[in-house]
Design a protein around this motif. Structure first.
Motif, PDB file in Angstrom:
ATOM      1  N   THR A  40       1.426   3.378  16.116  1.00  0.00           N
ATOM      2  CA  THR A  40       1.867   3.174  14.766  1.00  0.00           C
ATOM      3  C   THR A  40       1.305   2.151  13.973  1.00  0.00           C
ATOM      4  OG1 THR A  40       3.648   1.689  15.407  1.00  0.00           O
ATOM      5  CG2 THR A  40       4.209   3.829  15.683  1.00  0.00           C
ATOM      6  N   PRO A  41      -0.150   2.406  13.734  1.00  0.00           N
ATOM      7  CA  PRO A  41      -0.869   1.197  12.840  1.00  0.00           C
ATOM      8  C   PRO A  41      -0.680   1.526  11.227  1.00  0.00           C
ATOM      9  CG  PRO A  41      -2.392   2.797  13.717  1.00  0.00           C
ATOM     10  CD  PRO A  41      -1.163   3.224  14.333  1.00  0.00           C
ATOM     11  N   ALA A 101       4.694   4.707   7.259  1.00  0.00           N
ATOM     12  CA  ALA A 101       5.205   6.038   7.003  1.00  0.00           C
ATOM     13  C   ALA A 101       4.832   6.316   5.257  1.00  0.00           C
ATOM     14  CB  ALA A 101       6.599   6.265   6.660  1.00  0.00           C
ATOM     15  N   GLU A 102       4.776   5.167   4.292  1.00  0.00           N
ATOM     16  CA  GLU A 102       4.511   5.058   3.052  1.00  0.00           C
ATOM     17  C   GLU A 102       2.902   5.026   2.974  1.00  0.00           C
ATOM     18  OE1 GLU A 102       6.194   1.889   1.283  1.00  0.00           O
ATOM     19  OE2 GLU A 102       6.036   2.391  -0.683  1.00  0.00           O
ATOM     20  N   ALA A 103       2.274   4.571   3.841  1.00  0.00           N
ATOM     21  CA  ALA A 103       0.809   4.436   3.735  1.00  0.00           C
ATOM     22  C   ALA A 103       0.194   5.625   4.111  1.00  0.00           C
ATOM     23  CB  ALA A 103       0.186   3.231   4.368  1.00  0.00           C
ATOM     24  N   ASP A 104       0.791   6.295   5.141  1.00  0.00           N
ATOM     25  CA  ASP A 104       0.400   7.731   5.722  1.00  0.00           C
ATOM     26  C   ASP A 104       0.454   8.658   4.339  1.00  0.00           C
ATOM     27  OD1 ASP A 104       0.302   9.011   8.471  1.00  0.00           O
ATOM     28  OD2 ASP A 104       1.200  10.403   7.202  1.00  0.00           O
ATOM     29  N   LEU A 105       1.537   8.650   3.725  1.00  0.00           N
ATOM     30  CA  LEU A 105       1.524   9.569   2.683  1.00  0.00           C
ATOM     31  C   LEU A 105       0.453   9.044   1.708  1.00  0.00           C
ATOM     32  CD1 LEU A 105       3.409  11.869   1.687  1.00  0.00           C
ATOM     33  CD2 LEU A 105       4.598  10.258   0.544  1.00  0.00           C
ATOM     34  N   MET A 106       0.300   8.005   1.194  1.00  0.00           N
ATOM     35  CA  MET A 106      -0.833   7.617   0.293  1.00  0.00           C
ATOM     36  C   MET A 106      -2.396   8.117   0.713  1.00  0.00           C
ATOM     37  SD  MET A 106       0.603   3.698  -0.525  1.00  0.00           S
ATOM     38  CE  MET A 106      -0.892   3.147  -1.540  1.00  0.00           C
ATOM     39  N   ALA A 123      -5.196  -3.000  16.857  1.00  0.00           N
ATOM     40  CA  ALA A 123      -4.414  -4.206  16.847  1.00  0.00           C
ATOM     41  C   ALA A 123      -2.681  -3.957  17.271  1.00  0.00           C
ATOM     42  CB  ALA A 123      -4.864  -5.197  15.909  1.00  0.00           C
ATOM     43  N   LEU A 124      -2.329  -4.276  16.099  1.00  0.00           N
ATOM     44  CA  LEU A 124      -0.767  -4.257  15.998  1.00  0.00           C
ATOM     45  C   LEU A 124      -0.333  -2.874  15.052  1.00  0.00           C
ATOM     46  CD1 LEU A 124       0.073  -7.990  15.993  1.00  0.00           C
ATOM     47  CD2 LEU A 124      -0.052  -6.268  18.000  1.00  0.00           C
ATOM     48  N   GLY A 125       0.971  -2.796  15.175  1.00  0.00           N
ATOM     49  CA  GLY A 125       1.765  -1.666  14.057  1.00  0.00           C
ATOM     50  C   GLY A 125       1.579  -2.208  12.857  1.00  0.00           C
ATOM     51  N   ASN A 126       1.736  -1.368  11.996  1.00  0.00           N
ATOM     52  CA  ASN A 126       1.937  -1.393  10.474  1.00  0.00           C
ATOM     53  C   ASN A 126       0.625  -2.221  10.045  1.00  0.00           C
ATOM     54  OD1 ASN A 126       4.135  -0.035  10.766  1.00  0.00           O
ATOM     55  ND2 ASN A 126       5.618  -1.993  10.880  1.00  0.00           N
TER      56      ASN A 126
END
Ligand code: NAD
Length: 412
Positions: free
Chosen positions: A316-317, A320-325, A292-295
């Motif tokens: 970009t769904p 950056a913070e969630a990517d690390l988690m 759907a949308l980003g973030n």
């Protein structure tokens, strides 16, 4: 060149790739600077007689490997930061696929669901009138994205051709009757299936009986679900912006489509249980496909994700913070610049067909897509394994290196 900007996950991925590759700050800056940014105001007389003014953007990020290429988005949340980041992401996507195109993106802040076809046509044609000097087959080629479709591209083709003469290669994702390519409509979701199949094959994970959850029921979500189902994956839940449904034995895509067409929502489709849209990501599954949308996946919900692998159908769904988690939790992420690259690859085929006045068969499109995207996927998986990197970092290494090589070759 315009001011430096700070895209979120894009910026950190590029910075890390430049560091790994030993490139200095000049190259890193070049990867983050847009070559051209356009902002235009578009007055439209609404059907009720009132005048509304919409703001539109087109950003051309890089054209060193070929003309800028990227979608046009109609959504109320469109702003210059989003368009900048998505334009830069396109430079990386075309480089990773190794097709001779650069990166661009556009958008108009509007709600297409609250506008008539006449209003949308006027808006689109006026946007082209404002920016036509900067776009075209050798400079910047638009395509569909959120809130736009083949019809929107048909209007762009018509308006641009009225100024420059018949120019089908100026825009892709057009209706077939105007020189669109067979297979463009399904290309992004179909490509996602190719990448997942390659990933599963390499990691010896059978797809038959694997489960998936898909967020989004637009072009990418629908075709991704269809592609996964055709690979034997059980898609057990899917959502649109207002509703989400679950079916433990696998959703019925045709029934959901019919319901969406008839009622504008997936709700109350026979045999499917309602789910709170916020709980969608918490459904245990092998593959979660945000489309759907980003973030959509952020620090607030990343800890509750119950999948093994996220396949980024959307751009970009994941913040950056969630990517690390997610990586710390051992969740694999197949990044957007690989997972959804099928769309721009078939857009490239459409551009080639239009320039050469050819029409390819669907079989040829599918075969060529499989070849290019399969190569890109194998390249990312191999580099990740060799260098002990996550898949996004591996993909950015390859893309940044290709852009740098092209810059070097110009004598930069
Ligand atoms: P679309 O307008 O066809 O569909 C978007 C869908 O998302 C709609 O079904 C909408 O209801 C749904 N949606 C919006 N907010 C939602 C929410 N909070 N929860 C669940 N669903 C929600 O757009 P699209 O072309 O399918 O694009 C989707 C994403 O894929 C975007 O990030 C886009 O940039 C990316 N993408 C699209 C293409 C393409 O070829 N269209 C190519 C590459 C990447």
């Amino acid at each position: 060149m315009t001011d430096k900007y700070m895209p979120t996950s894009y910026e950190s991925s590029v910075a890390a790739a430049c560091e790994r590759l030993g490139y200095g700050p000049t190259i890193e800056s070049l990867m983050s600077l847009a070559a051209l940014e356009l902002k235009v105001e578009i007055p439209v007389v609404r059907d009720n007689g009132e005048l509304a003014i919409f703001t539109g953007y087109r950003v051309q990020h890089q054209n060193v490997r070929g003309p800028c290429k990227g979608g046009l988005r109609y959504h109320p949340g469109v702003d210059i930061r989003e368009v900048r980041e998505l334009a830069a992401l396109m430079t990386m996507k075309t480089a990773l696929a190794d097709i001779p195109l650069g990166g661009g993106k556009g958008g108009i802040a509007c709600n297409p669901h609250e506008m008539s076809q006449r209003e949308l046509e006027v808006l689109t044609r006026k946007f082209v009138k404002r920016i036509h000097r900067e776009i075209g087959p050798n400079s910047d080629i638009m395509a569909p994205d959120v809130g736009t479709n083949a019809q929107t591209m048909g209007w762009i083709h018509s308006e641009y051709s009225a100024i420059y003469g018949h120019s089908p290669a100026a825009v892709t994702g057009k209706p077939l009757a105007l020189g669109g390519s067979p297979g463009r409509d399904k290309a992004t979701g179909h490509g996602l299936g190719i990448v997942v199949a390659e990933y599963a094959r390499l990691h010896d994970k059978p797809l038959k009986g694997a489960t998936a959850v898909v967020q989004g029921f637009g072009n990418v979500g629908f075709h991704a679900a269809q592609a996964l189902i055709s690979l034997g994956v059980k898609v057990i839940a899917i959502s649109d912006s207002r509703s989400a449904v679950h079916h433990g034995e696998g959703i019925d895509l045709a029934a959901l489509s019919a319901q969406k067409r008839a009622r504008g929502s997936l709700k109350d489709t026979d045999g499917h249980n309602p789910v709170e849209p916020d709980a969608l990501f918490e459904i245990p599954c092998d593959y979660l496909v945000p489309a759907a949308l980003g973030n959509a996946i952020h620090a607030g919900n990343a800890a509750r994700l119950a999948c093994r692998t996220v396949v980024e159908g959307a751009n970009t769904p994941i913040t950056a913070e969630a990517d690390l988690m997610l990586r710390e939790r051992g969740v694999t992420i197949i990044p957007d610049i690989l997972a959804n690259a099928g769309g721009v690859i078939v857009s490239y085929f459409e551009w080639v067909q239009n320039l050469q006045r050819q029409v390819w068969s669907l079989e040829k499109v599918d075969t060529e897509l499989e070849l290019i995207l399969g190569n890109a996927a194998r390249g990312v998986f191999a580099h990740a394994a060799e260098a002990n990197l996550d898949l996004r970092s591996a993909a950015f290494d390859i893309a940044v290196r290709r852009v740098k090589e092209a810059l070097d070759a110009t004598g930069f």
